[in-house]
Design a protein around this motif. Structure first.
Motif, PDB file in Angstrom:
ATOM      1  N   LEU A  67      22.452 -29.323 -73.184  1.00 46.95           N
ATOM      2  CA  LEU A  67      21.331 -29.484 -72.266  1.00 46.95           C
ATOM      3  C   LEU A  67      21.676 -30.484 -71.168  1.00 46.95           C
ATOM      4  CD1 LEU A  67      18.457 -28.267 -72.417  1.00 46.95           C
ATOM      5  CD2 LEU A  67      17.705 -30.438 -73.348  1.00 46.95           C
ATOM      6  N   VAL A  68      22.200 -31.634 -71.590  1.00 45.75           N
ATOM      7  CA  VAL A  68      22.498 -32.694 -70.625  1.00 45.75           C
ATOM      8  C   VAL A  68      23.596 -32.249 -69.662  1.00 45.75           C
ATOM      9  CG1 VAL A  68      23.415 -35.025 -70.357  1.00 45.75           C
ATOM     10  CG2 VAL A  68      21.723 -34.546 -72.140  1.00 45.75           C
ATOM     11  N   VAL A  69      24.704 -31.770 -70.214  1.00 46.23           N
ATOM     12  CA  VAL A  69      25.820 -31.358 -69.354  1.00 46.23           C
ATOM     13  C   VAL A  69      25.395 -30.186 -68.456  1.00 46.23           C
ATOM     14  CG1 VAL A  69      28.190 -30.497 -69.306  1.00 46.23           C
ATOM     15  CG2 VAL A  69      27.512 -32.182 -71.009  1.00 46.23           C
ATOM     16  N   GLY A  70      24.641 -29.252 -69.030  1.00 49.37           N
ATOM     17  CA  GLY A  70      24.171 -28.107 -68.251  1.00 49.37           C
ATOM     18  C   GLY A  70      23.334 -28.557 -67.061  1.00 49.37           C
ATOM     19  N   LEU A  73      25.547 -30.450 -64.364  1.00 43.58           N
ATOM     20  CA  LEU A  73      26.403 -29.551 -63.574  1.00 43.58           C
ATOM     21  C   LEU A  73      25.576 -28.621 -62.692  1.00 43.58           C
ATOM     22  CD1 LEU A  73      29.497 -28.581 -65.706  1.00 43.58           C
ATOM     23  CD2 LEU A  73      29.021 -30.611 -64.375  1.00 43.58           C
ATOM     24  N   ALA A  74      24.383 -28.252 -63.176  1.00 47.02           N
ATOM     25  CA  ALA A  74      23.565 -27.349 -62.371  1.00 47.02           C
ATOM     26  C   ALA A  74      22.988 -28.064 -61.153  1.00 47.02           C
ATOM     27  CB  ALA A  74      22.441 -26.760 -63.223  1.00 47.02           C
ATOM     28  N   ARG A  75      22.718 -29.361 -61.303  1.00 45.94           N
ATOM     29  CA  ARG A  75      22.104 -30.094 -60.198  1.00 45.94           C
ATOM     30  C   ARG A  75      23.135 -30.654 -59.228  1.00 45.94           C
ATOM     31  NH1 ARG A  75      17.963 -28.961 -58.342  1.00 45.94           N
ATOM     32  NH2 ARG A  75      17.047 -30.957 -57.857  1.00 45.94           N
ATOM     33  N   TRP A  76      24.363 -30.894 -59.702  1.00 48.38           N
ATOM     34  CA  TRP A  76      25.405 -31.378 -58.805  1.00 48.38           C
ATOM     35  C   TRP A  76      26.521 -30.346 -58.685  1.00 48.38           C
ATOM     36  CZ3 TRP A  76      22.886 -35.194 -61.797  1.00 48.38           C
ATOM     37  CH2 TRP A  76      22.205 -36.152 -61.035  1.00 48.38           C
ATOM     38  N   GLN A  77      26.417 -29.572 -57.640  1.00 52.10           N
ATOM     39  CA  GLN A  77      27.317 -28.446 -57.430  1.00 52.10           C
ATOM     40  C   GLN A  77      28.784 -28.879 -57.455  1.00 52.10           C
ATOM     41  OE1 GLN A  77      26.297 -25.345 -57.409  1.00 52.10           O
ATOM     42  NE2 GLN A  77      28.449 -24.776 -57.338  1.00 52.10           N
ATOM     43  N   PHE A 126      24.833 -24.853 -73.271  1.00 47.47           N
ATOM     44  CA  PHE A 126      25.294 -25.246 -71.937  1.00 47.47           C
ATOM     45  C   PHE A 126      25.127 -24.099 -70.937  1.00 47.47           C
ATOM     46  CE2 PHE A 126      28.790 -24.818 -68.909  1.00 47.47           C
ATOM     47  CZ  PHE A 126      28.509 -25.890 -68.079  1.00 47.47           C
ATOM     48  N   PHE A 127      25.654 -22.937 -71.260  1.00 50.28           N
ATOM     49  CA  PHE A 127      25.592 -21.817 -70.311  1.00 50.28           C
ATOM     50  C   PHE A 127      24.155 -21.410 -70.027  1.00 50.28           C
ATOM     51  CE2 PHE A 127      30.080 -20.960 -71.628  1.00 50.28           C
ATOM     52  CZ  PHE A 127      30.621 -21.200 -70.379  1.00 50.28           C
ATOM     53  N   ASN A 128      23.320 -21.440 -71.066  1.00 45.42           N
ATOM     54  CA  ASN A 128      21.926 -21.057 -70.861  1.00 45.42           C
ATOM     55  C   ASN A 128      21.168 -22.079 -70.027  1.00 45.42           C
ATOM     56  OD1 ASN A 128      21.204 -18.463 -72.182  1.00 45.42           O
ATOM     57  ND2 ASN A 128      22.296 -19.447 -73.852  1.00 45.42           N
ATOM     58  N   THR A 129      21.440 -23.359 -70.256  1.00 47.80           N
ATOM     59  CA  THR A 129      20.788 -24.398 -69.454  1.00 47.80           C
ATOM     60  C   THR A 129      21.210 -24.258 -68.002  1.00 47.80           C
ATOM     61  OG1 THR A 129      20.948 -25.873 -71.337  1.00 47.80           O
ATOM     62  CG2 THR A 129      20.418 -26.872 -69.231  1.00 47.80           C
TER      63      THR A 129
END
Lengths: 244, 275
Positions: A67-70, A73-77, A126-129
């Protein structure tokens, strides 16, 4: 149900008639007896408890990390672009080869199994988050911002619920992988747990024990799956029917 | 009008976006527009003429490439916290029920649960959704979701309301009812409305003034048409009155020209690509 009765009945008859070798295919009645023994002397519950503890820890730790890593990474391209090849590489690695190394690193106790389970659960969550955060519609984001949402509030009211949708819908897979992680880890080296029980029986060519272990595991996983299904239905109650 | 007295003023506004092939696409250019406080202004124009871009610039979602957006005389920086925005698409959070969605803006402002729910219930009642507080958006019809969105937007009491073809996805009957209700809500509220639509009929019947944009790219203002039909208006019979038909015909003559230009441009582009 009828299929199970006919299947098991046929099996029993074939073994009794010596068509099937009882050494490779133990009689279902023997398997049931073995399970009965385990249950009556209480041993099985200790092993189950260990396995389920490992699975639960793997599920929780793997989910939180994913969740955290996802999110990050999703918020910082930029970070996503930097780490993308490493994540792909780690994910493409057949995880079973890691189990012996974790045994060396974390010992024969529960933690080598937990870490192994984490490597399985992490990637799913991770991938789902990542997907869940990235796929939030721009209109939802803009609307929330116009209504006055700050970044922290966006996370809580918009991004997290969206990601949770994806994570919950993969909960079955995550739970399954957590249990696989625990059992495979125990199988490769442990002093307790369901995987250990099965591997022990196998070591002395006790096929009845192997099958009995499998039946117990299957039954437990079935029950857990049922619970997960209920939880999922409750948490995703806002979704249209049939979308789950 | 002396500068600085308008509620919303667009001064020389240009908005362009980088395109995939490395160039720039200018959506709107050379926009001068003042909207006085409390007026209902519609922006009409052919499809793809940058109407939504204009709204996004006023909301602060898009920074103008050139020129300035002034809100109440102050240059706008970042997000505009005085606007409410009713989007064309669904903007309700699917995981919140009607009550929580309507109360969302207050929740973000830290208003306590009891108070925000009480105020949300009142708005839910005003938009005719009482009894549906616990329903999730997917359980409502398109019209009901729009009503909830209207309540969500108005509850935080913005001075300026931006509406981007809010009713275009609704069927004709629902749409007329919603337009009527929108006018009822707006009347006496003192709010400034900028309403984007491609439907001239809607623009004329709701507004104090209609602004016509040219076909894109680089749309500019072609004309401004004050609508001096008396208020309060009843939309159900307004459309058959001779004053309405007259104004409508006048604007339509200009709009038709832009629509044809836009149409020729897109078909010419397709023809170019075919060659």
């Amino acid at each position: 149900m009828a299929i199970a009765v006919v299947g098991i009945g046929t099996w029993e008859i074939l073994v009794r008639a010596d068509v099937m070798d009882a050494f490779f295919f133990p009689r279902p009645s023997d398997i049931a007896e073995q399970i009965g023994d385990w249950v009556s002397d209480g041993d099985i519950f200790d092993h189950l408890l260990i396995t389920l503890t490992e699975a639960l820890l793997a599920l929780v730790i793997g989910s939180v990390l994913g969740l955290v890593v996802g999110f990050v990474l999703a918020r910082w391209q930029l970070l996503a672009e930097i780490f993308d090849p490493y994540i792909k590489m780690l994910n493409s690695l057949p995880r079973v080869v890691l189990a012996p190394i974790f045994l060396l690193w974390f010992g024969l106790g529960i933690w080598s199994k937990v870490v192994f389970g984490v490597t399985l659960v992490f990637f799913i969550v991770f991938f789902n988050t990542y997907q869940g955060v990235r796929e939030v519609s721009a209109v939802l984001v803009n609307n929330a911002r116009i209504l006055g949402a700050k970044e922290g509030q966006m996370l809580r009211h918009v991004f997290l619920p969206s990601a949770l949708t994806w994570i919950f819908s993969s909960l079955h897979v995550s739970v399954g992988f957590a249990i696989v992680g625990a059992v495979v880890g125990e199988y490769l080296g442990a002093s307790e747990g369901m995987g250990y029980l099965i591997s022990e029986a196998e070591g002395v060519f006790d096929t009845t024990g192997v099958f009995a272990g499998m039946v117990v595991l299957a039954a437990v996983v079935l029950v857990i799956d049922l619970v997960v299904h209920r939880v999922e239905r409750f948490l995703l109650r806002w979704k249209p029917d049939g979308a789950i | 009008m002396p500068p600085g007295t308008a509620m919303v003023e667009l001064a020389d506004v240009v908005v362009s976006f980088p395109t995939n092939d490395g160039g720039d696409y200018t959506a709107v250019s050379d926009i001068h527009l003042q909207v006085e406080a409390g007026t209902f202004l519609s922006v009409a124009g052919p499809t793809g003429c940058g109407k939504s871009t204009l709204l996004n610039a006023v909301a602060g979602l898009v920074a103008p490439t050139g020129g300035q957006v002034l809100i109440d005389g102050q240059p706008l920086r970042g997000l505009n916290d005085r606007v409410g925005y009713l989007f064309q698409q669904e903007a309700l959070l699917p995981w919140k029920n009607v009550l929580d969605n309507v109360a969302f803006g207050l929740q973000l402002r830290g208003v306590g649960k009891a108070e925000r729910e009480e105020r949300a219930r009142e708005w839910i009642w005003r938009v005719g959704l009482s009894g549906f507080e616990r329903a999730y958006p997917h359980q409502l019809s398109g019209g009901m979701r729009k009503r909830a969105a209207v309540a969500q937007t108005w509850l935080v009491d913005p001075d300026i309301l931006l509406m981007d073809e809010p009713f275009s996805a609704l069927d004709v009957q629902t749409r007329q009812i919603m337009e009527n209700e929108l006018l009822d809500l707006w009347t006496g509220s003192g709010k400034t409305v900028i309403f984007v639509t491609h439907d001239l009929d809607e623009a004329v019947s709701l507004s104090d003034e209609v602004v016509l944009l040219s076909a894109g790219p680089a749309s500019h203002i072609v004309g401004r048409y004050p609508i001096d039909l008396p208020r309060p208006r009843n939309l159900m019979d307004l459309r058959t009155r001779p004053e309405f038909t007259e104004i409508y015909a006048r604007i339509w003559a200009d709009l038709r020209e832009e629509v044809m230009k836009g149409y020729e441009r897109t078909t010419a582009n397709t023809a170019d690509r075919r060659r």
